[in-house]
Design a protein around this motif. Structure first.
Motif, PDB file in Angstrom:
ATOM      1  N   ALA A  50      35.709 -55.230  63.458  1.00 13.49           N
ATOM      2  CA  ALA A  50      35.679 -56.415  64.314  1.00 13.49           C
ATOM      3  C   ALA A  50      35.927 -57.652  63.471  1.00 13.49           C
ATOM      4  O   ALA A  50      35.568 -57.704  62.294  1.00 13.49           O
ATOM      5  N   ALA A  51      36.566 -58.650  64.105  1.00 14.94           N
ATOM      6  CA  ALA A  51      36.830 -59.914  63.406  1.00 14.94           C
ATOM      7  C   ALA A  51      35.620 -60.828  63.522  1.00 14.94           C
ATOM      8  O   ALA A  51      34.926 -60.845  64.541  1.00 14.94           O
ATOM      9  N   LYS A  52      35.385 -61.597  62.452  1.00 11.83           N
ATOM     10  CA  LYS A  52      34.274 -62.548  62.450  1.00 11.83           C
ATOM     11  C   LYS A  52      34.455 -63.535  63.593  1.00 11.83           C
ATOM     12  O   LYS A  52      35.562 -63.988  63.868  1.00 11.83           O
ATOM     13  N   ASN A  53      33.342 -63.820  64.287  1.00  9.46           N
ATOM     14  CA  ASN A  53      33.293 -64.707  65.449  1.00  9.46           C
ATOM     15  C   ASN A  53      33.927 -64.091  66.695  1.00  9.46           C
ATOM     16  O   ASN A  53      34.037 -64.751  67.733  1.00  9.46           O
ATOM     17  N   GLY A  54      34.359 -62.840  66.598  1.00  9.03           N
ATOM     18  CA  GLY A  54      34.964 -62.174  67.738  1.00  9.03           C
ATOM     19  C   GLY A  54      33.973 -61.332  68.515  1.00  9.03           C
ATOM     20  O   GLY A  54      32.758 -61.527  68.446  1.00  9.03           O
TER      21      GLY A  54
END
Length: 974
Positions: free
Chosen positions: A365-369
């Motif tokens: 997962a992408a950070k802030n996602g």
């Protein structure tokens, strides 16, 4: 895990449970269904065979029935016992299914009635119907053909003739004299391979003229999928759709008025599946609806079967599945056109949760996602779910959610969320868990967004886009226009990606068109996340198509049009062009004359002038700006201008000739675009040259080309003045120019005198006569027939110009007596026949060819050929001599010699292959031919003698001129 269901085995209900490992089979499925069978009553094969793909689980009630390789065989079938509906049961432990019903019928086709058929009299130009009246038969499906006069002269089907494959009737539109004859209907049953013939029906055409037939749909326009056949007498609809249903009317017109007839067409359809069920496994206690939807007209009736037993449910809806619901289900949709079947197996199962086939996975997962970790164990009934991170039990809060299906959602992901995640699943049959992991990456960001642009059609432009992303991930760029992804490969002639580093996604748009305007979105995506940025592209170009073109009002020569403005595509409209087409222009659009002459760009109305009255027109409008001409509007609804008086008169008025006591008047018809109104026809006026009173006759057929006035008092070869004008429902037009013509002359009144003649051979004769002194003879007809074998009705005829008084008669039979008569003729008919003159043809020439008995080279260029005398048979003419023809092979001409001897010397002037023919000559003509081939070369002359079939040796002579030597070679043929 267990799968449980009830099973119908050998008419007993049993409760069956299988382990997951054992439940690998499936319920019965028909690979081949029984089909309807027609058994010919006259069949020499005394059995009926019905095919199935599975053995039927039914008893066989009599000795007539047996099973052979899975097929049902009915031996020595009896009509009263074995006609009916048959179907097949198929059963195993999973359930029972029933095949479609198939009928057994006995086919027959009786003979036509032996009663004589009455003659049908019909006027030329009118339609005729010959009734077939097929005999009793089964099944109903017959095919029909018609023969004319004798078998196998079948009536060809064309635009004038049509055979109904429902009634068998023969329809002929616009009967003419060539249709005269005796007709017989042939009815054939393809099911039993039998055909029968009706008695002959005489058709007698009578002279008459009728106008064409017109068709229209009373409740709308004629369908586009139609064509007119048989000169308009038959309206054919093909690829019929539901919207084609309605009332259709035909209109016939002649000089006495009009007649109409209407018929209604209803469109129905065989059932077909809209939504069809399929075999499925479902959890115990869950809700489930088995889909089964069919269309058709009339609307199909739906029936359900479970394990072959009729269910009274209208739909198969289960609120809480039990093991008893397992089994084979069949949905049957039926209307009076037919029946269709759908079959599916339902299995209800229960098991403890297991992650064997779908464990929790490792995700990124992408950070802030946002991320969702799925938990999908196999379980029935549905289990309860819980999650843990590492050793911590998770609960729902602002960032973490456990969904109803067991999935775990984490929002606003941070680096602290990395770790191992375990899903726990539990139901009343057990529990299980599975562990996965979460890895957090840097998020993707747009660093250079596209900018809005404004360009003209045909120009190029660039849309910028760049992004930053996690270095461990690959990045791709996707462009879309108004939400539709652009396929750079298929649309490469307009779109191209600029290759300028992996983090740059610039898009080049080439040769811009109006369709390329809109919102462009750049999506930068990695396997983990994606971000977007968008910009608008304005494309300026020629105007769009105007809309809503319609006729507001009309006169006989003009219409006023109205339309709505189309898109100006960001450039003002400067003017409009109006175009039209009609039924005579064959899809060619022409520029219309308008008032005002120039239609300004702000106008939405104009008048079209210089049109033809009573013509059906379509109109379209085209807008133009400084950037070019736009696309045309959709055509307006078809509309007719108002009617007006005719202004065009028929051309080429003339005539004359015809049968005695007739005045024939001809003209070139007016073209349909000049009819100017309905009920179009002609007024024909005529009077003697010195007469004062004009006679007027009305001809109602607009396609008529002539009128024949019959009057016993008309003197022959009398000058008349004639003129023709057109009329329609509005009134009469101007007369044509007046023409002078002559009434028909009388037929010759005298017979040719002093007819004489003689035979020239066994098959030819010459006949001559004194020419008639009358000046109204166009020619002579010579008839000849053999007596006593032939009658005058089967005589041969020869037509001779009036300038000649002799002719040759050919194709006669040898040694026969012929009668010959001669009569004069002209356009009014034939005169009286001369006295009969008798000619006796000569005996036939000899039928046997001369037998060539030798050839001899007398010098370098002369060959002597000898043959035996031909002795004629008793019925053949005496020999007068022989004809010898020789020619170079491949040439059509040669040299002919005549001799009374039985040999001849032939000179050869050049090398090559030659053909020599010898035949006997008599007063009856030339006899059969004997042939020899001779090959002449420079140093060697080789002679080949072709022998008749009763000779079996061949003799070859080689001659060598330098040594003056000869060599003979004789070979026996095998």
């Amino acid at each position: 895990r267990w799968i449980c269901f009830t099973a119908l085995l050998f008419n007993r209900v049993s409760f069956v449970c299988l382990s997951a490992e054992e439940a690998t089979g499936y319920g019965p499925v028909f690979e081949e269904q029984p089909v309807d069978t027609i058994y010919p009553e006259e069949s020499p094969e005394a059995k009926i065979t019905m095919s199935f793909s599975l053995l039927p689980a039914v008893g066989l009630p009599s000795s007539h029935y047996s099973l052979v390789g899975g097929n049902l065989v009915i031996s020595n079938p009896i009509k009263t016992k074995h006609v009916g509906q048959y179907f097949c049961f198929a059963t195993n432990i999973y359930g029972t299914v029933i095949s479609r019903e198939a009928s057994v019928q006995f086919g027959y086709l009786d003979l036509f009635s032996s009663e004589e058929r009455e003659s049908v009299y019909v006027k030329e130009g009118q339609g005729a119907v010959l009734l077939c009246a097929p005999p009793p038969h089964h099944p109903d499906e017959l095919s029909f053909r018609w023969i004319l006069n004798e078998f196998p002269t079948f009536i060809p089907l064309d635009k004038r003739r049509f055979v109904s494959q429902i009634t068998g009737n023969l329809y002929i539109s616009k009967v003419d004299s060539s249709d005269s004859g005796n007709y017989s209907c042939i009815a054939s049953s393809p099911s039993i391979s039998k055909s029968v013939f009706s008695n002959y029906i005489p058709l007698v055409p009578l002279l008459f003229l009728v106008s064409p037939i017109r068709w229209k749909k009373l409740d709308g326009q004629l369908p586009p999928n139609h064509e007119l056949r048989m000169s308009g007498a038959h309206l054919h609809l093909y690829n019929v759709q539901f919207e084609d249903a309605g009332s259709f009317q035909c209109e016939a017109v002649n000089s006495r008025g009009k007649d109409y007839h209407a018929a209604r067409v209803s469109v129905e359809a065989f059932p077909e599946w809209v939504e069809q069920m399929s075999s499925t496994e479902q959890d115990l206690s869950r809700d489930y609806t088995m889909p089964c939807v069919a269309s058709g007209k009339p609307e199909p009736r739906i029936r359900w079967l479970k394990n072959g037993q009729l269910s009274h449910r209208k739909e198969m809806r289960f609120s809480s599945l039990t093991f008893d619901d397992s089994g084979m289900y069949q949905c049957i949709a039926e209307n009076h056109h037919g029946v269709i079947y759908a079959t599916a197996e339902l299995r209800v199962y229960a098991c403890a949760p297991t992650f064997e086939h779908n464990p929790v996975k490792r995700v990124m997962a992408a950070k802030n996602g946002r991320v969702v970790i799925e938990c999908r164990p196999k379980a029935a009934p549905k289990p309860s779910f819980s999650w843990s991170k590492d050793t911590e039990l998770l609960h729902n809060h602002t960032r973490v959610f456990i969904w109803e299906d067991g999935s775990l959602e984490i929002r606003n992901v941070t680096r602290a969320d990395e770790g191992r995640y375990t899903c726990f699943a539990e139901n009343d049959r057990g529990k299980a868990n599975s562990t996965g992991s979460l890895l957090v990456t840097e998020s993707t960001k747009i660093t250079l967004a596209p900018s809005n642009a404004d360009v003209k059609v045909g120009e190029n432009t660039r849309m910028q886009c760049a992004a930053s992303h996690d270095a461990s991930l690959d990045i791709t760029f996707v462009w879309s226009l108004d939400g539709r992804v652009i396929d750079l490969h298929k649309e490469s002639h307009h779109y191209e990606r600029t290759l300028n580093g992996s983090s740059n996604g610039e898009l080049l748009i080439k040769n811009l068109q109006l369709k390329h305007a809109g919102r462009y979105t750049c999506t930068a995506q990695t396997p983990i996340d994606n971000v977007t940025a968008a910009a608008h592209l304005v494309v300026r170009g020629p105007p769009g198509a105007p809309g809503g073109v319609r006729v507001l009002n009309k006169t006989d020569k003009s219409v006023t049009l109205q339309w709505s403005r189309g898109a100006d595509n960001h450039n003002p409209i400067s003017k409009y062009t109006i175009q039209y087409r009609d039924s005579f222009s064959e899809d060619v659009w022409k520029n219309a004359t308008t008032s005002p002459a120039d239609v300004e760009g702000n106008a939405e109305m104009a008048t079209v002038v210089d049109l033809f009255p009573w013509i059906e027109y379509e109109f379209r409008v085209i807008a133009t700006s400084t950037l070019g001409k736009g696309e045309p509007s959709s055509p307006s609804p078809k509309d007719k201008t108002l009617e007006a008086f005719p202004v065009v008169a028929p051309s080429d008025v003339g005539g004359g000739g015809g049968t005695s006591r007739e005045l024939t008047i001809t003209w070139t018809p007016v073209q349909p675009q000049y009819y100017y109104g309905p009920d179009f026809g002609y007024i024909v006026a005529f009077k003697p040259q010195d007469g004062a009173q004009w006679m007027r006759v009305t001809v109602a057929d607009p396609q008529a080309k002539h009128y024949i006035h019959r009057d016993p008092s008309i003197p022959p070869m009398t000058e008349y003045q004639v003129k023709v004008k057109a009329f329609n429902g509005k009134g009469e037009g101007p007369f044509s120019l007046t023409a002078a013509i002559y009434s028909a002359q009388d037929a010759p009144s005298e017979a040719p005198g002093r007819v004489d003649g003689k035979a020239l051979s066994a098959t030819d004769a010459i006949v001559w006569w004194l020419p008639l002194s009358q000046g109204n003879v166009d020619g002579y007809q010579v008839k000849y027939w053999r007596i006593p074998d032939d009658s005058e009705g089967g005589a041969e005829t020869v037509v001779v110009p009036g300038s000649e008084n002799h002719t040759r008669l050919e194709s006669m039979k040898p040694d026969s007596h012929y009668l010959v008569e001669v009569r004069g003729y002209n356009s009014a008919g034939y005169g009286p026949a001369s006295e009969h003159h008798q000619i006796h043809t000569k005996k036939p020439p000899p039928s046997r060819a001369p037998k060539i008995i030798g050839q001899k080279l007398k010098s370098h260029s002369v060959v002597n050929i000898a043959w035996e005398h031909v002795k004629p048979l008793a019925n053949e003419a005496a020999i007068e001599g022989y004809k010898v023809l020789y020619r170079q092979k491949g040439h059509s001409t040669g040299t002919l010699y005549t001799t009374s001897k039985q040999y001849i010397d032939l000179p050869f002037h050049a090398d090559g292959n030659y053909v020599v023919e010898v035949r006997a000559h008599s007063e009856g003509g030339d006899g059969a031919v004997a042939q020899i081939n001779i090959n002449i070369t420079g140093n060697t002359r080789i002679h080949h003698l072709l022998i008749n079939s009763d000779h079996w040796t061949i003799k070859i002579l080689f001659f060598f001129p330098q040594s003056n030597s000869k060599v003979y070679l004789r070979e026996k043929l095998t």
